[in-house]
Write a protein that holds these residues in place. Structure first.
Motif, PDB file in Angstrom:
ATOM      1  N   THR A 243     -57.711 -25.459  -1.319  1.00 23.09           N
ATOM      2  CA  THR A 243     -57.297 -25.016  -2.654  1.00 23.09           C
ATOM      3  C   THR A 243     -55.862 -24.483  -2.625  1.00 23.09           C
ATOM      4  O   THR A 243     -55.033 -24.850  -3.451  1.00 23.09           O
ATOM      5  CB  THR A 243     -58.243 -23.900  -3.156  1.00 23.09           C
ATOM      6  OG1 THR A 243     -59.574 -24.397  -3.097  1.00 23.09           O
ATOM      7  CG2 THR A 243     -57.930 -23.503  -4.577  1.00 23.09           C
ATOM      8  N   LEU A 247     -52.504 -25.962  -4.471  1.00 21.56           N
ATOM      9  CA  LEU A 247     -51.758 -25.161  -5.443  1.00 21.56           C
ATOM     10  C   LEU A 247     -50.290 -25.067  -5.050  1.00 21.56           C
ATOM     11  O   LEU A 247     -49.404 -25.114  -5.909  1.00 21.56           O
ATOM     12  CB  LEU A 247     -52.371 -23.762  -5.527  1.00 21.56           C
ATOM     13  CG  LEU A 247     -53.676 -23.673  -6.315  1.00 21.56           C
ATOM     14  CD1 LEU A 247     -54.289 -22.288  -6.151  1.00 21.56           C
ATOM     15  CD2 LEU A 247     -53.436 -23.943  -7.797  1.00 21.56           C
ATOM     16  N   ILE A 248     -50.024 -24.933  -3.743  1.00 22.32           N
ATOM     17  CA  ILE A 248     -48.624 -24.858  -3.286  1.00 22.32           C
ATOM     18  C   ILE A 248     -47.925 -26.180  -3.607  1.00 22.32           C
ATOM     19  O   ILE A 248     -46.808 -26.196  -4.131  1.00 22.32           O
ATOM     20  CB  ILE A 248     -48.551 -24.537  -1.769  1.00 22.32           C
ATOM     21  CG1 ILE A 248     -49.029 -23.099  -1.520  1.00 22.32           C
ATOM     22  CG2 ILE A 248     -47.126 -24.709  -1.247  1.00 22.32           C
ATOM     23  CD1 ILE A 248     -49.059 -22.668  -0.065  1.00 22.32           C
ATOM     24  N   ALA A 251     -47.213 -26.352  -7.232  1.00 20.83           N
ATOM     25  CA  ALA A 251     -46.172 -25.394  -7.621  1.00 20.83           C
ATOM     26  C   ALA A 251     -44.796 -25.946  -7.267  1.00 20.83           C
ATOM     27  O   ALA A 251     -43.842 -25.821  -8.030  1.00 20.83           O
ATOM     28  CB  ALA A 251     -46.414 -24.057  -6.930  1.00 20.83           C
ATOM     29  N   VAL A 252     -44.691 -26.568  -6.083  1.00 25.68           N
ATOM     30  CA  VAL A 252     -43.409 -27.143  -5.656  1.00 25.68           C
ATOM     31  C   VAL A 252     -43.039 -28.299  -6.587  1.00 25.68           C
ATOM     32  O   VAL A 252     -41.892 -28.434  -7.014  1.00 25.68           O
ATOM     33  CB  VAL A 252     -43.487 -27.604  -4.186  1.00 25.68           C
ATOM     34  CG1 VAL A 252     -42.278 -28.448  -3.807  1.00 25.68           C
ATOM     35  CG2 VAL A 252     -43.599 -26.394  -3.261  1.00 25.68           C
ATOM     36  N   GLY A 255     -41.729 -27.080  -9.706  1.00 20.20           N
ATOM     37  CA  GLY A 255     -40.792 -25.967  -9.521  1.00 20.20           C
ATOM     38  C   GLY A 255     -39.326 -26.337  -9.617  1.00 20.20           C
ATOM     39  O   GLY A 255     -38.469 -25.530  -9.326  1.00 20.20           O
ATOM     40  N   PHE A 258     -34.575 -26.809  -6.912  1.00 17.26           N
ATOM     41  CA  PHE A 258     -34.395 -25.812  -5.847  1.00 17.26           C
ATOM     42  C   PHE A 258     -35.674 -25.639  -5.034  1.00 17.26           C
ATOM     43  O   PHE A 258     -35.643 -25.540  -3.817  1.00 17.26           O
ATOM     44  CB  PHE A 258     -33.949 -24.469  -6.432  1.00 17.26           C
ATOM     45  CG  PHE A 258     -32.518 -24.488  -6.881  1.00 17.26           C
ATOM     46  CD1 PHE A 258     -31.499 -24.769  -5.965  1.00 17.26           C
ATOM     47  CD2 PHE A 258     -32.182 -24.249  -8.198  1.00 17.26           C
ATOM     48  CE1 PHE A 258     -30.177 -24.801  -6.382  1.00 17.26           C
ATOM     49  CE2 PHE A 258     -30.859 -24.280  -8.614  1.00 17.26           C
ATOM     50  CZ  PHE A 258     -29.852 -24.563  -7.713  1.00 17.26           C
ATOM     51  N   ALA A 259     -36.805 -25.616  -5.755  1.00 15.01           N
ATOM     52  CA  ALA A 259     -38.088 -25.472  -5.067  1.00 15.01           C
ATOM     53  C   ALA A 259     -38.319 -26.677  -4.152  1.00 15.01           C
ATOM     54  O   ALA A 259     -38.778 -26.531  -3.012  1.00 15.01           O
ATOM     55  CB  ALA A 259     -39.218 -25.358  -6.086  1.00 15.01           C
ATOM     56  N   GLY A 262     -36.065 -26.382  -1.185  1.00 15.69           N
ATOM     57  CA  GLY A 262     -36.587 -25.313  -0.325  1.00 15.69           C
ATOM     58  C   GLY A 262     -37.760 -25.811   0.505  1.00 15.69           C
ATOM     59  O   GLY A 262     -37.831 -25.582   1.716  1.00 15.69           O
ATOM     60  N   ALA A 263     -38.684 -26.523  -0.150  1.00 13.77           N
ATOM     61  CA  ALA A 263     -39.865 -27.029   0.541  1.00 13.77           C
ATOM     62  C   ALA A 263     -39.451 -28.008   1.642  1.00 13.77           C
ATOM     63  O   ALA A 263     -39.984 -27.989   2.755  1.00 13.77           O
ATOM     64  CB  ALA A 263     -40.795 -27.710  -0.457  1.00 13.77           C
ATOM     65  N   LEU A 265     -36.646 -28.077   3.310  1.00 15.88           N
ATOM     66  CA  LEU A 265     -36.024 -27.356   4.429  1.00 15.88           C
ATOM     67  C   LEU A 265     -37.078 -26.651   5.279  1.00 15.88           C
ATOM     68  O   LEU A 265     -36.869 -26.395   6.461  1.00 15.88           O
ATOM     69  CB  LEU A 265     -35.026 -26.327   3.891  1.00 15.88           C
ATOM     70  CG  LEU A 265     -33.726 -26.904   3.315  1.00 15.88           C
ATOM     71  CD1 LEU A 265     -32.942 -25.819   2.585  1.00 15.88           C
ATOM     72  CD2 LEU A 265     -32.868 -27.504   4.422  1.00 15.88           C
ATOM     73  N   LEU A 266     -38.199 -26.348   4.656  1.00 19.41           N
ATOM     74  CA  LEU A 266     -39.243 -25.608   5.387  1.00 19.41           C
ATOM     75  C   LEU A 266     -40.193 -26.527   6.158  1.00 19.41           C
ATOM     76  O   LEU A 266     -41.009 -26.056   6.941  1.00 19.41           O
ATOM     77  CB  LEU A 266     -40.055 -24.756   4.406  1.00 19.41           C
ATOM     78  CG  LEU A 266     -39.556 -23.336   4.203  1.00 19.41           C
ATOM     79  CD1 LEU A 266     -40.398 -22.649   3.138  1.00 19.41           C
ATOM     80  CD2 LEU A 266     -39.647 -22.530   5.496  1.00 19.41           C
ATOM     81  N   MET A 270     -43.111 -25.357   8.875  1.00 17.90           N
ATOM     82  CA  MET A 270     -44.506 -25.386   8.438  1.00 17.90           C
ATOM     83  C   MET A 270     -45.328 -26.344   9.308  1.00 17.90           C
ATOM     84  O   MET A 270     -46.492 -26.091   9.576  1.00 17.90           O
ATOM     85  CB  MET A 270     -44.595 -25.809   6.963  1.00 17.90           C
ATOM     86  CG  MET A 270     -44.171 -24.718   6.003  1.00 17.90           C
ATOM     87  SD  MET A 270     -45.154 -23.218   6.212  1.00 17.90           S
ATOM     88  CE  MET A 270     -43.898 -22.003   6.473  1.00 17.90           C
TER      89      MET A 270
END
Lengths: 353, 353
Positions: A243, A247-248, A251-252, A255, A258-259, A262-263, A265-266, A270
């Motif tokens: 879940t 949701l993440i 959201a991305v 988003g 920028f979101a 950001g995702a 780059l991560l 992760m």
């Protein structure tokens, strides 16, 4: 080492099971007997060039136990079911371990009927490793038995402790009883009676009650509970992880730029973290308490999980865990008897005084 | 509306409790009676200019029930404990609801002793709202009772259903029984007996067994379980969320400049998601089944959670949930009796034939 794999068990069988077995044969240099429908298995194998050079063979069977079937009835009736035949190969000494990602109930029942319980063990128990920040927590029972008697929960603790020590290399594993509070007086009747018994066990490092939050944080190495609770907790964790991940992602997606950047780059960070927490790295849960090595893999196992689960079987066999469980159960019985005799003598001499 | 707040209960009491109460008085335009040590409460209040203009008063008490104390003994002995006095204010009709973030056991016991159970209800039950992607799932019982009788679990389902409908606005809430499989025959003795009873309940929309994974995904609106299981699942979720958050933070810290930048860019998106999943948004769990509105807040509640919990009390009182529970329990009893009589008549006429 030779492992019997139920090639027909699991949501993605036989394809992913066969693929994972090929990977494991390479990785662990073990022999594998794929038990199931030969044409189907051969079809997948032939997609993997060079499989003939690995120690892989096929044991043809004609029946499969489906997920919805009543385990005991199905195991009794379907003598040529892949999981039944694979378990029989261990009983006959042809293989050292059996692995199934099919119906858990059928695998547990086949193990109980064919391999039988270890002398002195009341109920076998499924031990599921849960990744924690520092290492791993072994949760057992995660679904083999419900309404378990306190003395059987104690035996789960003993078996889990031996497994954690000899497969995960944890010295004197901290054993906890899953409960709703730290205090000795907390809990339902089953937990309170189990706590009383655990205090007098000689062969494990019992550290008291574990609360729900102690399972993921890794405050204990082994956590004992009834299979009803263990199964619910594990499935809850599965649902929660899925879940939150969904949701993440949503959201991305919603988003903006920028979101998304950001995702992106991560991602490497992760991925590294994901690998550390990946349950497929552990792949299989051993069924402890039967006379043979039996590994239960998740129904949704893909090749990677099957390969890891074969690695679990490898560790179980190499660690000689079965013999250690047998010896410890006998030792525990002797120690309890000796203590009882000592207590009786003390009582007698007190009476004389 | 007037709410009695146990100002001395909780890890951050009285400071955060008082602050949250001030926020709630502004937000919900309700009156609040802060029950506890007057000098300590006044000290915090005086940091908040303009509090005198809100409907806040202090009811001085001299005793506090600590976390480790035996609930029943403590409630009996400490007649002037903040939680006891706050509950009494509801009994006496001075306040419409009581809220405590202190010992859950003490709050439940005080409610049982002072407010008494609703006629026909065997056990009160704590209903905890769990945020899901679409809405919220009400999990009950989350720790008021263990070794619960099947008929009391059924009553939990009825009360939870009424609460979900009138406080969360869910029409015909889908009620599930927490179990280890979907099939009717699955589970421990308690679950199997409860399933049998639930099939014959008239006033709720019983949709069968819920598995652990169905709680966070929101496949059911109301999920019933024994307080032993509910408490373990909730604390497990708490531990898991904390552990994963900590690991992500560590991973970003160790992940170099790109990971840090990525995390920074994701902050607004994650904040929005966090707000959606934030348990402090729900703040409090109602204790259903007693003659009065009693809200249990988490021991680690900060001002925000206390404020939300007061909002929960507000919804409970405004939704007239108490009367609806009383009416439904009576209706359910009547319907069961009518059905029994009908069955007896049918049997009689069959005998005559």
């Amino acid at each position: 080492m030779k492992i019997a794999v139920d090639a027909m068990g699991g949501d993605f069988a036989p394809r992913e099971v066969v693929k994972g077995s090929v990977d494991a044969a390479k990785k662990f240099h073990c022999e594998i007997v794929l038990v199931g429908d030969e044409p189907q298995i051969r079809k997948v194998l032939e997609e993997t060039p060079g499989w003939e050079k690995l120690g892989i063979s096929i044991h043809h069977t004609t029946e499969v136990i489906e997920m919805g079937e009543h385990p005991a009835e199905a195991v009794r009736k379907k003598k040529d079911a892949s999981v039944v035949v694979a378990t029989q190969l261990v009983k006959d000494g042809v293989c050292d371990a059996v692995l199934s990602a099919g119906s858990t109930g059928a695998a547990v029942t086949a193990a109980q009927f064919i391999l039988k319980r270890i002398r002195g063990i009341g109920r076998p128990t499924i031990a599921t490793p849960i990744p924690t920040p520092g290492s791993v927590t072994l949760l057992l029972d995660s679904g083999a038995n419900v309404d378990t008697k306190p003395e059987h929960l104690v035996q789960s603790g003993i078996m889990g402790s031996i497994y954690a020590e000899h497969v995960f290399g944890i010295k004197e594993p901290r054993v906890g009883l899953l409960n709703i509070g730290e205090e000795e007086t907390k809990g339902n009747e089953q937990a309170k009676a189990t706590y009383e018994l655990l205090k007098n066990v000689h062969t494990i490092n019992f550290c008291g009650n574990a609360e729900g939050r102690d399972v993921p944080t890794g405050s204990f190495d082994v956590v004992i509970c009834d299979g009803f609770v263990g199964n619910i907790v594990l499935k809850f964790a599965e649902g929660l992880a899925k879940t939150i991940l969904g949701l993440i992602k949503d959201a991305v997606k919603d988003g903006g730029i920028f979101a998304k950047l950001g995702a992106l780059l991560l991602v490497p960070t992760m991925k590294k973290l994901g690998k550390r927490l990946d349950v497929t790295e552990y792949g299989g849960a051993p069924l402890l308490g039967v006379n043979g090595v039996c590994i239960i893999a998740h129904g949704s196992s893909k090749a990677k999980s099957i390969c890891s689960a074969i690695g679990v079987a490898d560790g179980y066999v190499e660690g000689n865990v079965l013999d250690k469980i047998r010896d410890t159960i006998i030792r525990e019985e002797q120690l309890a008897k000796a203590e009882e005799e000592k207590n009786m003598q003390t009582e007698e001499s007190e009476e004389k005084v």
